[in-house]
Design a protein around this motif. Structure first.
Motif, PDB file in Angstrom:
ATOM      1  N   LEU A 116       0.835  -1.196   0.000  1.00  0.00           N
ATOM      2  CA  LEU A 116       0.000   0.000   0.000  1.00  0.00           C
ATOM      3  C   LEU A 116       0.873   1.251   0.000  1.00  0.00           C
ATOM      4  CD1 LEU A 116      -2.555  -1.015   2.788  1.00  0.00           C
ATOM      5  CD2 LEU A 116      -2.727  -1.428   0.318  1.00  0.00           C
ATOM      6  N   VAL A 117       0.440   2.257  -0.751  1.00  0.00           N
ATOM      7  CA  VAL A 117       1.016   3.585  -0.650  1.00  0.00           C
ATOM      8  C   VAL A 117      -0.005   4.440   0.095  1.00  0.00           C
ATOM      9  CG1 VAL A 117       1.946   5.580  -1.865  1.00  0.00           C
ATOM     10  CG2 VAL A 117       2.259   3.285  -2.814  1.00  0.00           C
ATOM     11  N   MET A 118       0.434   5.006   1.213  1.00  0.00           N
ATOM     12  CA  MET A 118      -0.439   5.848   2.036  1.00  0.00           C
ATOM     13  C   MET A 118       0.115   7.266   2.038  1.00  0.00           C
ATOM     14  SD  MET A 118      -1.171   3.208   5.232  1.00  0.00           S
ATOM     15  CE  MET A 118      -2.693   4.048   5.757  1.00  0.00           C
ATOM     16  N   GLU A 119      -0.789   8.234   2.148  1.00  0.00           N
ATOM     17  CA  GLU A 119      -0.392   9.635   2.015  1.00  0.00           C
ATOM     18  C   GLU A 119      -1.212  10.508   2.950  1.00  0.00           C
ATOM     19  OE1 GLU A 119       0.626  11.279  -2.045  1.00  0.00           O
ATOM     20  OE2 GLU A 119      -1.201  12.429  -1.650  1.00  0.00           O
ATOM     21  N   ARG A 120      -0.651  11.649   3.320  1.00  0.00           N
ATOM     22  CA  ARG A 120      -1.383  12.652   4.092  1.00  0.00           C
ATOM     23  C   ARG A 120      -0.724  14.015   3.887  1.00  0.00           C
ATOM     24  NH1 ARG A 120       0.122  13.418  10.319  1.00  0.00           N
ATOM     25  NH2 ARG A 120      -0.040  15.549   9.543  1.00  0.00           N
ATOM     26  N   PRO A 121      -1.483  15.087   4.118  1.00  0.00           N
ATOM     27  CA  PRO A 121      -0.856  16.416   4.103  1.00  0.00           C
ATOM     28  C   PRO A 121       0.043  16.564   5.328  1.00  0.00           C
ATOM     29  CG  PRO A 121      -3.272  16.575   4.120  1.00  0.00           C
ATOM     30  CD  PRO A 121      -2.928  15.158   4.351  1.00  0.00           C
ATOM     31  N   LEU A 122       1.052  17.390   5.197  1.00  0.00           N
ATOM     32  CA  LEU A 122       1.913  17.686   6.336  1.00  0.00           C
ATOM     33  C   LEU A 122       1.467  18.983   6.995  1.00  0.00           C
ATOM     34  CD1 LEU A 122       5.579  16.880   5.242  1.00  0.00           C
ATOM     35  CD2 LEU A 122       4.399  15.999   7.250  1.00  0.00           C
ATOM     36  N   ASP A 123       1.384  18.960   8.314  1.00  0.00           N
ATOM     37  CA  ASP A 123       1.100  20.186   9.058  1.00  0.00           C
ATOM     38  C   ASP A 123       2.309  21.118   8.977  1.00  0.00           C
ATOM     39  OD1 ASP A 123      -1.365  19.121   9.874  1.00  0.00           O
ATOM     40  OD2 ASP A 123      -0.417  18.096  11.562  1.00  0.00           O
ATOM     41  N   PRO A 124       2.108  22.415   9.122  1.00  0.00           N
ATOM     42  CA  PRO A 124       3.252  23.331   9.168  1.00  0.00           C
ATOM     43  C   PRO A 124       4.161  22.973  10.339  1.00  0.00           C
ATOM     44  CG  PRO A 124       1.192  24.538   8.895  1.00  0.00           C
ATOM     45  CD  PRO A 124       0.818  23.133   9.200  1.00  0.00           C
ATOM     46  N   PRO A 125       5.438  23.361  10.273  1.00  0.00           N
ATOM     47  CA  PRO A 125       6.356  23.061  11.373  1.00  0.00           C
ATOM     48  C   PRO A 125       5.805  23.562  12.708  1.00  0.00           C
ATOM     49  CG  PRO A 125       7.560  23.951   9.507  1.00  0.00           C
ATOM     50  CD  PRO A 125       6.101  24.098   9.182  1.00  0.00           C
ATOM     51  N   SER A 126       5.909  22.727  13.742  1.00  0.00           N
ATOM     52  CA  SER A 126       5.383  23.090  15.063  1.00  0.00           C
ATOM     53  C   SER A 126       6.464  23.579  16.018  1.00  0.00           C
ATOM     54  CB  SER A 126       4.696  21.875  15.691  1.00  0.00           C
ATOM     55  OG  SER A 126       5.647  20.865  15.983  1.00  0.00           O
ATOM     56  N   GLY A 127       7.717  23.328  15.651  1.00  0.00           N
ATOM     57  CA  GLY A 127       8.808  23.673  16.562  1.00  0.00           C
ATOM     58  C   GLY A 127       9.030  22.633  17.639  1.00  0.00           C
ATOM     59  N   ALA A 128       8.313  21.513  17.563  1.00  0.00           N
ATOM     60  CA  ALA A 128       8.444  20.471  18.576  1.00  0.00           C
ATOM     61  C   ALA A 128       9.832  19.835  18.528  1.00  0.00           C
ATOM     62  CB  ALA A 128       7.380  19.394  18.363  1.00  0.00           C
ATOM     63  N   THR A 129      10.341  19.441  19.701  1.00  0.00           N
ATOM     64  CA  THR A 129      11.598  18.703  19.794  1.00  0.00           C
ATOM     65  C   THR A 129      11.313  17.350  20.424  1.00  0.00           C
ATOM     66  OG1 THR A 129      12.088  19.712  21.946  1.00  0.00           O
ATOM     67  CG2 THR A 129      12.981  20.806  19.974  1.00  0.00           C
ATOM     68  N   TYR A 130      12.195  16.414  20.179  1.00  0.00           N
ATOM     69  CA  TYR A 130      11.966  15.040  20.620  1.00  0.00           C
ATOM     70  C   TYR A 130      13.217  14.525  21.331  1.00  0.00           C
ATOM     71  CZ  TYR A 130       8.020  15.560  17.526  1.00  0.00           C
ATOM     72  OH  TYR A 130       6.866  16.025  16.925  1.00  0.00           O
ATOM     73  N   ASP A 131      13.140  14.478  22.658  1.00  0.00           N
ATOM     74  CA  ASP A 131      14.273  14.032  23.455  1.00  0.00           C
ATOM     75  C   ASP A 131      14.658  12.606  23.075  1.00  0.00           C
ATOM     76  OD1 ASP A 131      14.254  16.420  24.819  1.00  0.00           O
ATOM     77  OD2 ASP A 131      13.096  15.657  26.522  1.00  0.00           O
ATOM     78  N   GLY A 132      15.941  12.382  23.003  1.00  0.00           N
ATOM     79  CA  GLY A 132      16.431  11.040  22.705  1.00  0.00           C
ATOM     80  C   GLY A 132      16.461  10.695  21.238  1.00  0.00           C
ATOM     81  N   VAL A 133      16.048  11.616  20.371  1.00  0.00           N
ATOM     82  CA  VAL A 133      16.088  11.400  18.927  1.00  0.00           C
ATOM     83  C   VAL A 133      17.191  12.277  18.348  1.00  0.00           C
ATOM     84  CG1 VAL A 133      14.817  11.573  16.762  1.00  0.00           C
ATOM     85  CG2 VAL A 133      13.639  10.848  18.838  1.00  0.00           C
ATOM     86  N   ARG A 134      18.072  11.686  17.591  1.00  0.00           N
ATOM     87  CA  ARG A 134      19.231  12.405  17.037  1.00  0.00           C
ATOM     88  C   ARG A 134      19.523  11.913  15.626  1.00  0.00           C
ATOM     89  NH1 ARG A 134      23.298   8.797  16.763  1.00  0.00           N
ATOM     90  NH2 ARG A 134      23.426   7.101  18.299  1.00  0.00           N
TER      91      ARG A 134
END
Length: 281
Positions: A116-134
């Protein structure tokens, strides 16, 4: 290994087929294999006349193949010739077009897998950060990433075989962005990764998303997915798509929960191995 002239001829034929069918007849692995020297890949080029009327590529590592015939030369037995050349391999039908369905049905081929190919629109950048992701560090993370990938996709016919050569080939592609290759880790090593891809037209892709079995069920997959989508939004993508096996119900449900919807299907066809009754003899 193909020579440069044959590679150009195959690419030219593929472009003609794509224009006629609305589907490019080779996937990324097959395109890379045109200029590679993988001994598990077989090239089957019909050479009747000055322009090739058809081409097939088999991959014994995956047990699959891809084939296509010039649109003006179909229904002349060329597809059947190529099918004989790749005997023992199931065949991908990208887009599962009516022509592909008819070709499969006429030769007793049935659906083996559905991608399957699945798709969605992307929201504008939120400025969120994600601890532990590098970002991924090829110097220190490569071996762990390959082991993680093999463990996460031990059920997958192709992805479980992803090798260092495969990794290096993709990191050498023009689209590769180190900042979009995100990983997470704990005291025992890498726990997951989200490799994003931004296409030349600006569309984003969830290229590979994986979590180690020891981290599954913790919400890590959804957090890595969100971090990658944020990166794609920051780089200017407004839509994002991904490929997922229809049989991977858990992953499909995850993507549906965050707004992805199916927009396209690819089907792998193979011989019908269902047992025949005595009445069929």
């Amino acid at each position: 290994m193909l020579g440069p002239d044959d590679v150009d001829r195959i690419r030219g034929l593929a472009a003609i087929v794509a224009e006629a069918d609305g589907e490019y007849p080779l996937n990324e692995d097959a395109v890379l294999a045109l200029t590679g020297d993988d001994p598990t890949v077989g090239h089957h080029l019909l050479t009747d006349g000055p322009e090739p009327p058809g081409y097939a590529q088999s991959n014994s590592r995956h047990g699959t193949a891809q084939l296509f015939v010039h649109p003006e030369l179909r229904r002349r037995g060329l597809g059947s010739r190529l099918l004989l050349d790749i005997a023992g391999h199931d065949v991908w039908a990208f887009g599962d077009t009516p022509a592909a369905q008819a070709f499969a049905a006429a030769r007793g081929l049935t659906e083996r897998r559905r991608l399957l190919v699945m798709e969605r629109p992307l929201d504008p950048p939120s400025g969120a950060t994600y601890d532990g992701v590098r970002p991924f560090d090829v110097g220190t993370d490569a071996d762990q990433l390959l082991a993680l990938n093999a463990a996460a996709f031990d059920w997958h016919p192709e992805q479980r075989h992803f090798s260092r050569a495969d990794l290096d080939a993709r990191m050498a592609e023009p689209w590769f962005d180190p900042a979009g290759f995100l990983v997470s880790a704990d005291a025992d090593g890498l726990t997951g990764f989200h490799w994003t891809k931004r296409h030349p037209d600006g569309k984003g892709e969830v290229y590979i998303l994986a979590t180690h079995p020891r981290a599954q069920g913790t919400g890590l997959g959804r957090r890595l997915l969100a971090a990658g989508l944020e990166h794609l939004a920051v780089t200017g993508s407004t839509t994002v798509h991904l490929y997922v096996e229809a049989s991977n119900v858990r992953a499909v449900k995850l993507y549906e929960r965050v707004g992805f919807a199916v927009v396209h299907r690819d089907v792998l066809y193979g011989p019908d191995d269902s047992p025949r009754s005595s009445d069929d003899s």
